[in-house]
Scaffold this motif. Sequence first.
Motif, PDB file in Angstrom:
ATOM      1  N   SER A  78      34.252  20.552  34.493  1.00  0.00           N
ATOM      2  CA  SER A  78      35.653  20.915  34.694  1.00  0.00           C
ATOM      3  C   SER A  78      36.419  19.782  35.365  1.00  0.00           C
ATOM      4  O   SER A  78      37.553  19.473  34.990  1.00  0.00           O
ATOM      5  CB  SER A  78      35.734  22.187  35.545  1.00  0.00           C
ATOM      6  OG  SER A  78      35.115  23.279  34.893  1.00  0.00           O
TER       7      SER A  78
ATOM      8  N   ASP B 194      38.634  25.742  25.869  1.00  0.00           N
ATOM      9  CA  ASP B 194      38.241  26.390  27.127  1.00  0.00           C
ATOM     10  C   ASP B 194      37.708  27.795  26.867  1.00  0.00           C
ATOM     11  O   ASP B 194      36.731  28.245  27.493  1.00  0.00           O
ATOM     12  CB  ASP B 194      39.437  26.444  28.079  1.00  0.00           C
ATOM     13  CG  ASP B 194      39.852  25.059  28.549  1.00  0.00           C
ATOM     14  OD1 ASP B 194      40.993  24.934  29.037  1.00  0.00           O
ATOM     15  OD2 ASP B 194      39.024  24.132  28.438  1.00  0.00           O
TER      16      ASP B 194
ATOM     17  N   GLN C 219      33.965  29.201  27.706  1.00  0.00           N
ATOM     18  CA  GLN C 219      33.752  30.384  28.533  1.00  0.00           C
ATOM     19  C   GLN C 219      32.891  31.410  27.796  1.00  0.00           C
ATOM     20  O   GLN C 219      31.986  32.012  28.390  1.00  0.00           O
ATOM     21  CB  GLN C 219      35.109  30.989  28.902  1.00  0.00           C
ATOM     22  CG  GLN C 219      34.994  32.223  29.791  1.00  0.00           C
ATOM     23  CD  GLN C 219      36.371  32.789  30.143  1.00  0.00           C
ATOM     24  OE1 GLN C 219      37.377  32.247  29.743  1.00  0.00           O
ATOM     25  NE2 GLN C 219      36.372  33.873  30.896  1.00  0.00           N
TER      26      GLN C 219
ATOM     27  N   GLN D 263      29.281  30.300  27.832  1.00  0.00           N
ATOM     28  CA  GLN D 263      28.624  30.480  29.124  1.00  0.00           C
ATOM     29  C   GLN D 263      28.328  31.955  29.393  1.00  0.00           C
ATOM     30  O   GLN D 263      27.304  32.302  29.986  1.00  0.00           O
ATOM     31  CB  GLN D 263      29.511  29.911  30.237  1.00  0.00           C
ATOM     32  CG  GLN D 263      28.822  29.793  31.581  1.00  0.00           C
ATOM     33  CD  GLN D 263      27.608  28.875  31.501  1.00  0.00           C
ATOM     34  OE1 GLN D 263      27.671  27.801  30.917  1.00  0.00           O
ATOM     35  NE2 GLN D 263      26.492  29.314  32.058  1.00  0.00           N
ATOM     36  N   GLU D 264      29.226  32.847  28.939  1.00  0.00           N
ATOM     37  CA  GLU D 264      28.976  34.275  29.125  1.00  0.00           C
ATOM     38  C   GLU D 264      27.749  34.741  28.344  1.00  0.00           C
ATOM     39  O   GLU D 264      26.960  35.554  28.840  1.00  0.00           O
ATOM     40  CB  GLU D 264      30.211  35.069  28.693  1.00  0.00           C
ATOM     41  CG  GLU D 264      31.396  34.911  29.637  1.00  0.00           C
ATOM     42  CD  GLU D 264      32.644  35.606  29.132  1.00  0.00           C
ATOM     43  OE1 GLU D 264      33.657  35.609  29.868  1.00  0.00           O
ATOM     44  OE2 GLU D 264      32.614  36.147  28.011  1.00  0.00           O
TER      45      GLU D 264
END
Length: 379
Positions: free
Chosen positions: A243, A361, A365, A368-369
Amino acid sequence: MGSSTTTSTEQQHSESQPWAPAVGNLQQILGDSKALYSSGVGSGVYGGQRVASLGDDTLTGLQSMRDQAASDNAGALGTSFAQSLLGSGGISPTTAQGLSMLSAVPNVDTSRLSGLADRIGSASNPINQTAASFMSGARDLTTIPQLDQLYAKSQAPSAAETNLSGIAAGDSLDPTKNAIFQNLVKTSSNNALQAQKEAFAASGRYGSGSFAGAATKAVNDTQSQLYANQYNTEAQRQLSANSQIDAARQAASQLGLGITNAKSNVESTNNNQRLAGAQLGQTQQGQEASVLGQVLGGDEFNSNLGVTKAQGFIGAGQTGQSQALQAASQLPALDALRYQPGQTLAGIGSLLQGQDQSNIDAAMQSYQEVQDAPWNMIN
């Protein structure tokens, strides 16, 4: 007779076990955790694009503005004309022809007025020198090289990218490669084993088969918890590093665009200054024309055809100069219009780039979830 007393000693032993109905669930949770850890679930690193690239509209717009800045601009035409006019003392060929005709008229002494006109139009006149210095670029703003250097620095790898690239690439995800952490695992495992030894020694079961199983389980549980915590910690550090790197790159893109706009503003300012010099020269020409008009304004010339013809040539020359300089004063606005399409495209490209970054993005996300979901269920 004597009496005897009998003393008996009774030893009691107690043992604590997990609540029987929960044993199966605990064993399943531990087994599932070990299976998840062994399978590598959650250790994946997002391999897609992380930073939205400059789109075709942005690149085309920036290149268009760069090409326009590098090409011969319209301001140079007006500057060239004004410089040529000042170099000739403010007298065009047509005007010079009229003055020649005027000088041939007898019995008229115009030397003083002509001298005044010469002084007004002279290249040594401080006003003309100031106008010439502006038009030649001698007083241009000189910040473009510094802006170019600043632009190059803004596009260089940031400190975040240099210092965090290894973490962002996942170099620290494997706890077994961390010597300090391995020391912690070793110490914690020894502590867990020692605790089991002390507990079983206190109950008199040290060395039994139950002791071996409990000791192994305690060590495994301790190591599993440590490894899981260490992995999660490094995964969070990896996400944070990516990030920070992405934010630094985005900031560099914005800074580069700002510097490009600043450079364009400097060039525009320089063009305006040169044309301001041309307008100053035009004012001088107006004063010179006024003096020349006085030369031709005496009553003694009104009946002279030669003077009338000279006035026609001089008037035509002055009119042509005035119209040319008026056209030159409009060149900055016309010159600015050349940059408008590029600026419009760059603005559209910036909006599209922002949308692309939001999509990237969201994909990161979601990825990663999916990686975290099995561990969240176990937790």
